[in-house]
Design a protein around this motif. Structure first.
Motif, PDB file in Angstrom:
ATOM      1  N   LYS B  26      -5.949  49.460  -1.551  1.00 42.36           N
ATOM      2  CA  LYS B  26      -7.033  48.678  -2.172  1.00 42.36           C
ATOM      3  C   LYS B  26      -7.636  49.419  -3.364  1.00 42.36           C
ATOM      4  O   LYS B  26      -8.064  48.802  -4.339  1.00 42.36           O
ATOM      5  N   LEU B  27      -7.680  50.733  -3.276  1.00 45.13           N
ATOM      6  CA  LEU B  27      -8.192  51.516  -4.414  1.00 45.13           C
ATOM      7  C   LEU B  27      -7.272  51.367  -5.628  1.00 45.13           C
ATOM      8  O   LEU B  27      -7.736  51.235  -6.758  1.00 45.13           O
ATOM      9  N   PRO B  30      -6.447  46.468  -6.436  1.00 42.79           N
ATOM     10  CA  PRO B  30      -7.429  45.541  -5.855  1.00 42.79           C
ATOM     11  C   PRO B  30      -7.140  44.070  -6.186  1.00 42.79           C
ATOM     12  O   PRO B  30      -7.680  43.173  -5.541  1.00 42.79           O
ATOM     13  N   ALA B  50     -13.402  43.539  -8.245  1.00 41.08           N
ATOM     14  CA  ALA B  50     -12.483  44.679  -8.092  1.00 41.08           C
ATOM     15  C   ALA B  50     -13.237  45.903  -7.569  1.00 41.08           C
ATOM     16  O   ALA B  50     -12.717  46.652  -6.726  1.00 41.08           O
ATOM     17  N   ARG B  54     -12.474  47.985  -4.141  1.00 43.07           N
ATOM     18  CA  ARG B  54     -12.269  49.444  -4.135  1.00 43.07           C
ATOM     19  C   ARG B  54     -13.282  50.116  -3.197  1.00 43.07           C
ATOM     20  O   ARG B  54     -12.940  51.079  -2.504  1.00 43.07           O
ATOM     21  N   GLY B  57     -12.029  49.703   0.202  1.00 50.95           N
ATOM     22  CA  GLY B  57     -10.928  50.657   0.418  1.00 50.95           C
ATOM     23  C   GLY B  57     -11.459  52.044   0.727  1.00 50.95           C
ATOM     24  O   GLY B  57     -10.974  52.723   1.644  1.00 50.95           O
TER      25      GLY B  57
END
Lengths: 193, 184
Positions: B26-27, B30, B50, B54, B57
């Motif tokens: 996810k980082l 995204p 986004a 992040r 994440g």
């Protein structure tokens, strides 16, 4: 001591995950940009054995018959080939192209079969060519994506392409011109006679 | 350590491996989760920026790592259970709305949309809090050592499994692809 070592290993493992995540993202972006820049150019493929009648013919790609037949050579490792596969299957697709078969050139059978499944090519006549033995052995073709055009079972054209519709138009045009050649010759012979 | 403590450490390591892989994905990417969220809920798609993906994440990574340290494992387990409930709910929403876009839950390579995988994985993570409460105290140093070491192995194995198609494509590439046309 063991806890410090374990933490160091965990940090390294996390670093590996980051690398794979970045590589996956890069791979996805390259695929997208490839589709945007699709070329409609159809170029002759140098070095193919034109005029060759193959000793063997994989029955699963269809019968070349007595007319025109086109074999699309894709590879399981080229990004352009994945785009070609998408063009073949996505709407409107080219399922109506009756005189066409697909050869997937791959290093291992399971990779080729994965490619077929992943890109939905199962509904089209296809053949997984392990090691590219058939296309390279019979026609000395080592490029993909490429198209091999047969007439009466004989290789009459080999092309590099990126757009299936453009290839289809080019093949149809070439064949129509080839059809007219004997007629021209007959007319010329009659006039001279 | 008792055998029960080893089982607990292994379970924490498995949960941490899932959360670290999902969090890092996810980082780095995204976009896919935002697209999948927008497909199942247009409002959710607008709200899920986004930066928020992040942040989620990062929360997953911190919560997963927290499970491995005996002193903070209870608050970490509460966070993991909350995250698990969110994943399950998102998976159920994907099933109900017929999600078709890849959720990118484990990176850009995955192609699965929101669905049963999210529901089951989320449900398993929800168990983190009750399991740790029921298990009671553990030997602090021994538990952390075992959990961190097992987590390192689990993170690597899960990463390799999730990226197997990418690895296979790289390993089995017979020849390099030229600029536009691949050489078989």
């Amino acid at each position: 001591m063991l806890i410090v070592l374990s933490c160091a290993v965990l940090v390294l493992a996390a670093g590996m995950v980051v690398l794979f995540a970045m590589f996956g993202e890069l791979s996805a972006r390259v695929g997208e940009s490839g589709m945007v820049e699709r070329s409609t150019e159809v170029r002759p493929l140098e070095g193919a054995r034109l005029g060759q009648v193959p000793d063997s013919w994989p029955p699963t790609i269809g019968d070349p018959g007595t007319g025109e037949f086109t074999v699309l050579v894709l590879s399981s490792v080229c990004a352009s080939c994945a785009d070609i596969a998408a063009q073949l299957t996505e709407k409107p697709g080219h399922a109506d192209w009756q005189t066409m078969g697909v050869v997937i050139s791959t290093s291992h059978r399971d990779v080729g079969e994965n490619f077929v499944t992943q890109h939905g090519l199962g509904g089209l006549p296809h053949y997984v060519d392990v090691g590219g033995e058939w296309v390279s052995g019979e026609f000395d073709v080592r490029m993909s994506p490429s198209a091999l055009v047969f007439r009466d079972g004989r290789l009459v054209g080999a092309y590099i392409f990126h757009d299936v519709a453009a290839l289809r138009a080019a093949v149809t045009g070439t064949m129509a011109a080839a059809d007219q050649e004997p007629e021209k010759e007959e007319a010329w012979t009659e006039r001279r006679g | 350590m008792r055998s029960g403590d080893w089982v607990l450490a292994a379970a924490a390591a498995a949960a941490a491996a899932v959360l670290v892989n999902a969090g890092v994905a996810k980082l780095v990417s995204p976009g896919q989760l935002r697209g999948a969220a927008a497909e199942v809920s247009p409002l959710g798609g607008r709200l899920l920026t986004a930066a928020l993906v992040r942040g989620l994440g990062m929360a997953e990574i911190v919560a997963g790592m927290g499970l491995l340290i005996s002193q903070v494992r209870l608050p970490a387990a509460i966070a993991v259970s909350a995250l698990g409930a969110c994943f399950s709910a998102l998976g159920a929403l994907g099933l109900a709305r017929g999600s078709s876009l890849p959720c990118g839950c484990f990176g850009a390579v995955g192609a699965r949309p929101l669905g049963w995988t999210n529901v089951w994985l989320g449900a398993a993570l929800v168990l983190a809090w009750p399991v740790i409460v029921l298990a009671g105290p553990v030997p602090a140093l021994g538990y952390s050592q075992a959990a961190v070491l097992l987590a390192s192995i689990a993170v690597v194995l899960l990463c390799l499994w999730l990226n197997r198609s990418l690895i296979a494509a790289l390993r089995r590439a017979p020849r390099a692809e030229t600029a536009r046309s691949g050489v078989r």
